[in-house]
Design an enzyme around this catalytic site. Structure first.
Site, PDB file in Angstrom:
ATOM      1  N   THR A 101      38.242  20.198  37.904  1.00  0.00           N
ATOM      2  CA  THR A 101      37.199  20.213  36.873  1.00  0.00           C
ATOM      3  C   THR A 101      37.255  18.962  35.996  1.00  0.00           C
ATOM      4  O   THR A 101      36.232  18.520  35.491  1.00  0.00           O
ATOM      5  CB  THR A 101      37.322  21.467  35.988  1.00  0.00           C
ATOM      6  OG1 THR A 101      38.664  21.593  35.555  1.00  0.00           O
ATOM      7  CG2 THR A 101      36.921  22.705  36.732  1.00  0.00           C
ATOM      8  N   THR A 102      38.458  18.405  35.820  1.00  0.00           N
ATOM      9  CA  THR A 102      38.578  17.161  35.044  1.00  0.00           C
ATOM     10  C   THR A 102      38.124  15.983  35.907  1.00  0.00           C
ATOM     11  O   THR A 102      37.358  15.133  35.460  1.00  0.00           O
ATOM     12  CB  THR A 102      40.038  16.943  34.584  1.00  0.00           C
ATOM     13  OG1 THR A 102      40.527  18.160  34.017  1.00  0.00           O
ATOM     14  CG2 THR A 102      40.134  15.856  33.543  1.00  0.00           C
ATOM     15  N   ASP A 140      43.406  29.047  38.454  1.00  0.00           N
ATOM     16  CA  ASP A 140      43.140  27.808  39.204  1.00  0.00           C
ATOM     17  C   ASP A 140      43.881  27.818  40.546  1.00  0.00           C
ATOM     18  O   ASP A 140      43.329  27.414  41.568  1.00  0.00           O
ATOM     19  CB  ASP A 140      43.572  26.580  38.388  1.00  0.00           C
ATOM     20  CG  ASP A 140      42.518  26.200  37.348  1.00  0.00           C
ATOM     21  OD1 ASP A 140      41.582  26.995  37.169  1.00  0.00           O
ATOM     22  OD2 ASP A 140      42.643  25.134  36.716  1.00  0.00           O
ATOM     23  N   ASP A 155      42.875  21.906  31.068  1.00  0.00           N
ATOM     24  CA  ASP A 155      41.914  22.268  32.107  1.00  0.00           C
ATOM     25  C   ASP A 155      40.529  21.783  31.664  1.00  0.00           C
ATOM     26  O   ASP A 155      40.022  22.211  30.626  1.00  0.00           O
ATOM     27  CB  ASP A 155      41.938  23.790  32.291  1.00  0.00           C
ATOM     28  CG  ASP A 155      40.903  24.253  33.302  1.00  0.00           C
ATOM     29  OD1 ASP A 155      40.872  23.674  34.388  1.00  0.00           O
ATOM     30  OD2 ASP A 155      40.139  25.183  32.994  1.00  0.00           O
TER      31      ASP A 155
END
Length: 533
Positions: free
Chosen positions: A99-100, A400, A66
């Site tokens: 988020t990546t 998530d 994550d």
């Protein structure tokens, strides 16, 4: 006397000497530092992405892919690189997923900026132009999106599964996705979809069992076992009271002490204690309460041994040491107010529930309250895992998935995944670049090329040839196949919508806008001033 030599005043061309190379160096240094952060987590993008093992200073190890978690744990020193860490955190708060991707997009845009700066374009011009690119990209995404109904549970589950497929616990996505969807729909108030609060979903991590044992509970779960050895462990038709006072003898203030000099006085003190506690217990019995929740107290025992003995006798289950921060959640679930003094402990202030029981779960014991009358819009999820690393990652992945469903509830539109929206934006922005003039033409072209980093990285991480894959993907989109994307399982380009790889529109829109904002901030910096003493 010799005549004075005439001094010829040579006027300098520029009054203030300015080092022109410094802003350029600072800008390049910022870009390089931020790119280094982006490259560090680029390998963990997508379902075939690698995981990172993070070792903290105290020796604790965690395994995750994550982006937000990796960057939060990274010890980043460069101020520009810290901006990318903040960017990832902002995406986590806004959308909860991607988020990546947002950091990888930012890294690619910075690389594009570097090339544009070398061509001699002014940073402010690039910055303004990138804002226009971002607005156009969001327009393109919105045109690609398909609206969904919140009653369509299957569609919501598909989006949650896509989010979970890139995590360590991807094998369990078929189980965790429905749990996430049901939990969010349960806490959503009709007419107030935009105000979904994930604090109403309590995720409790319990070591033992496997991730498959994770369950959703419509009610309350307390991680502590019930107090008392002879107390009942299962109560049907329960009457629950939540108290904020202690059932133990009062103590003196910190600085004072009571000195007892003879046995008679000692006896009187003990008698007083006994009658004080007995009075409270009698009041509990009179109100008809058979389950007592006691808030944790710092100054003295919440329930003394003597009080516990009396409560066991009246067959009352006691759950003590309820944390102060949990009180709000408990009140919301039970639809009650905490009772602060004995005078208010009446039958009207109690809550009815069908069943209160103590259940074993792995190595721990829980107290579970179900069938609550007038239950508030809250749910609890017990997350299970065979070891600490898996358990922590399962809880993060579940969060998530909950965020993805929340995004769909807030903005009920979804788009396909697998690099399809990025390629579509890239093609359409490149077409716009042909129609505009001046600096914009260069910037639109550079922005379009930068967006190809997502499909390229997806292909790279899946072991495919990135150049061949992206070229074919571009070709398929040029022929009008808007849903064509990289299918990493088959290692080919297929209709990604048919494969159920979908994601909320909000995740992609937020990724593009936040990444562009950060890039604009970095571009406008031309000096770093340290204020260290």
């Amino acid at each position: 006397m010799a005549p004075k030599a005439r001094t010829v005043g040579i006027k300098p061309k520029s009054q203030n000497f300015k080092d022109k190379s410094k802003p350029t160096d600072v800008r390049m240094s910022n870009i390089q530092a931020a790119k280094a952060v982006s490259d560090a987590i680029r390998t963990s993008l997508g379902p075939r992405g690698m995981d990172k093992m993070i070792q903290a200073g105290n020796g604790e190890v965690s395994i995750t892919n994550d982006g937000a978690t990796i960057l939060k744990q990274m010890n980043v020193l460069h101020p520009a690189a810290k901006m990318l860490v903040e960017l990832s955190r902002a995406q986590d708060v806004e959308a909860g997923d991607g988020t990546t991707s947002v950091v990888v997009i930012a890294g690619a845009l910075l690389e594009a900026c570097e090339k544009l700066l070398q061509k001699g374009l002014h940073p402010t011009a690039i910055s303004d132009s990138f804002q226009r690119c971002s607005n156009k990209a969001v327009e393109i995404l919105t045109q690609m999106a398909t609206p969904i109904e919140l009653t369509d549970r299957e569609t919501l589950i598909k989006s949650a599964s896509t989010s979970l497929n890139s995590k360590v616990v991807s094998q369990q996505s078929s189980l965790l996705a429905p749990i996430a969807v049901d939990a969010v729909l349960k806490v959503t108030e009709p007419g107030k979809e935009t105000a979904v609060d994930l604090k109403n979903i309590k995720v409790i991590s319990s070591l033992g069992g496997t991730v498959e044992d994770t369950e959703l509970i419509e009610g309350l779960v307390f991680t502590s076992r019930s107090a008392g050895t002879n107390a009942p462990k299962r109560i049907e038709k329960a009457k629950i009271g939540l108290i904020q006072f202690c059932i133990s003898a009062p103590k003196t203030d910190m600085d004072h002490s009571v000195i007892v000099s003879d046995y008679a006085a000692m006896d009187r003190v003990l008698k007083e204690e006994r009658s004080y506690i007995l009075n409270i217990v009698k009041q509990v019995k009179k109100a008809g309460c058979n389950v007592l929740l006691v808030q944790k107290s710092i100054l003295r025992d919440a329930v003394s041994d003597l009080a516990q003995h009396f409560l066991d006798k009246i067959k009352c289950m006691v759950i003590k040491d309820v944390e102060r921060e949990d009180i709000e959640f408990v009140c919301k679930t039970l639809h009650c107010r905490p009772i602060a003094s004995l005078d208010h402990f009446t039958a009207d202030n109690l809550v009815s529930a069908e069943l209160v029981e103590e259940v074993a779960s792995g190595t721990n014991k829980f107290v579970k309250i179900t069938g609550i009358q007038n239950q508030g819009r809250t749910v609890s999820i017990i997350c299970r895992g065979s070891n600490k690393l898996v358990l922590e990652e399962a809880a993060r992945s579940l969060h998530d998935a909950l965020c993805v469903v929340r995004c769909l509830v807030k903005k009920p539109f979804q788009i396909v995944g697998g690099g399809a929206p990025e390629i579509e934006m890239s093609l359409q922005l490149a077409a716009v670049a042909q129609t505009v003039e001046g600096v914009d033409a260069y910037c639109f072209r550079a922005f379009a090329d930068a967006l190809e980093v997502i499909p390229s990285t997806l292909a790279e991480n899946a072991g495919l040839n990135p150049i061949a894959t992206v070229t074919e993907l571009r070709n398929r989109h040029a022929q009008g196949e808007k849903n064509a994307g990289i299918n990493v399982r088959k290692g080919a380009i297929t209709d990604i919508y048919a494969e159920n790889v979908v994601q909320p529109l909000l995740v992609s829109v937020s990724a593009i806008t936040l990444a562009t904002e950060t890039i604009r901030s970095i571009l406008k910096i031309d000096d770093i001033i340290n204020t260290f003493s």
